[in-house]
Design a protein around this motif. Structure first.
Motif, PDB file in Angstrom:
ATOM      1  N   SER A 137       0.824  -1.196   0.000  1.00  0.00           N
ATOM      2  CA  SER A 137       0.000   0.000   0.000  1.00  0.00           C
ATOM      3  C   SER A 137       0.862   1.251   0.000  1.00  0.00           C
ATOM      4  CB  SER A 137      -0.943   0.002   1.199  1.00  0.00           C
ATOM      5  OG  SER A 137      -0.215   0.100   2.409  1.00  0.00           O
TER       6      SER A 137
ATOM      7  N   CYS B  17      -4.001  -1.763  -2.554  1.00  0.00           N
ATOM      8  CA  CYS B  17      -3.324  -3.053  -2.527  1.00  0.00           C
ATOM      9  C   CYS B  17      -4.358  -4.097  -2.124  1.00  0.00           C
ATOM     10  CB  CYS B  17      -2.156  -2.999  -1.543  1.00  0.00           C
ATOM     11  SG  CYS B  17      -1.308  -4.560  -1.240  1.00  0.00           S
ATOM     12  N   ARG B  18      -4.930  -4.755  -3.123  1.00  0.00           N
ATOM     13  CA  ARG B  18      -6.041  -5.663  -2.923  1.00  0.00           C
ATOM     14  C   ARG B  18      -5.583  -7.108  -3.067  1.00  0.00           C
ATOM     15  NH1 ARG B  18     -11.216  -3.769  -3.898  1.00  0.00           N
ATOM     16  NH2 ARG B  18     -10.333  -2.220  -5.352  1.00  0.00           N
ATOM     17  N   ASN B  19      -6.204  -7.985  -2.284  1.00  0.00           N
ATOM     18  CA  ASN B  19      -5.929  -9.420  -2.361  1.00  0.00           C
ATOM     19  C   ASN B  19      -7.102 -10.126  -3.025  1.00  0.00           C
ATOM     20  OD1 ASN B  19      -4.667 -11.916  -1.915  1.00  0.00           O
ATOM     21  ND2 ASN B  19      -5.668 -12.169   0.072  1.00  0.00           N
TER      22      ASN B  19
ATOM     23  N   GLY C 179       1.274   0.168   5.044  1.00  0.00           N
ATOM     24  CA  GLY C 179       0.611  -0.538   6.120  1.00  0.00           C
ATOM     25  C   GLY C 179      -0.052  -1.843   5.736  1.00  0.00           C
ATOM     26  N   SER C 180      -0.044  -2.175   4.471  1.00  0.00           N
ATOM     27  CA  SER C 180      -0.712  -3.378   4.003  1.00  0.00           C
ATOM     28  C   SER C 180       0.116  -4.026   2.907  1.00  0.00           C
ATOM     29  CB  SER C 180      -2.109  -3.046   3.476  1.00  0.00           C
ATOM     30  OG  SER C 180      -2.772  -4.202   3.017  1.00  0.00           O
ATOM     31  N   THR C 181       0.299  -5.333   3.010  1.00  0.00           N
ATOM     32  CA  THR C 181       0.991  -6.109   1.986  1.00  0.00           C
ATOM     33  C   THR C 181       0.182  -7.347   1.647  1.00  0.00           C
ATOM     34  OG1 THR C 181       2.297  -7.356   3.610  1.00  0.00           O
ATOM     35  CG2 THR C 181       3.278  -5.337   2.729  1.00  0.00           C
ATOM     36  N   ASN C 182       0.359  -7.828   0.438  1.00  0.00           N
ATOM     37  CA  ASN C 182      -0.235  -9.083   0.005  1.00  0.00           C
ATOM     38  C   ASN C 182       0.796  -9.875  -0.774  1.00  0.00           C
ATOM     39  OD1 ASN C 182      -3.072  -9.071   0.886  1.00  0.00           O
ATOM     40  ND2 ASN C 182      -3.265  -7.283  -0.459  1.00  0.00           N
TER      41      ASN C 182
END
Length: 124
Positions: A52, A102-104, A56-59
């Motif tokens: 992100s 950042c979408r999963n 703060g966000s990872t996939n």
């Protein structure tokens, strides 16, 4: 300002490590998530990771989790993909791209801006 440029690919032996870099403008890094994709010969483009814009966000795709690490070096205007324990099946053209989120899972239609790609070849 909308350009992304990948670097760091090359010919590496199995078990080795590569660091791929995605250079982008500060504007992109401030407002977009960065994703990494790969496309092997005869296969569809696969999303492997994203980060992100605020970090703060990872996939990670299940196929690479544990070996791939995505990180941001914002002061250098880059996002890095570290690949450990390289396997022959990692051979592909690797692309970085920018998306609103950042979408999963990491999927091609989410991403608006793309780099040209860098070739990774894992072989003895």
């Amino acid at each position: 300002q909308l350009q992304l440029v990948e670097s760091g690919g090359g010919l590496v032996q199995p078990g080795g490590t590569l660091r791929l870099s995605c250079a982008a403008s500060r504007f992109i890094l401030d407002y977009y998530a960065i994703g990494w994709f790969r496309q092997a010969p005869g296969k569809e483009r696969e999303g492997v990771s994203c980060l992100s814009s605020r970090g703060g966000s990872t996939n990670y795709a299940d196929s690479v989790k544990g070996r791939f690490t995505i990180s941001r070096e914002k002061a250098e205007n880059t996002v890095t993909l570290r690949i450990d324990s390289l396997k022959p099946e990692d051979t592909a053209v690797y692309y970085c791209a920018a998306a609103p989120v950042c979408r999963n899972p990491v999927q091609v239609p989410d991403y608006r801006y793309w780099g040209q790609g860098t070739q990774v070849t894992v072989s003895s």
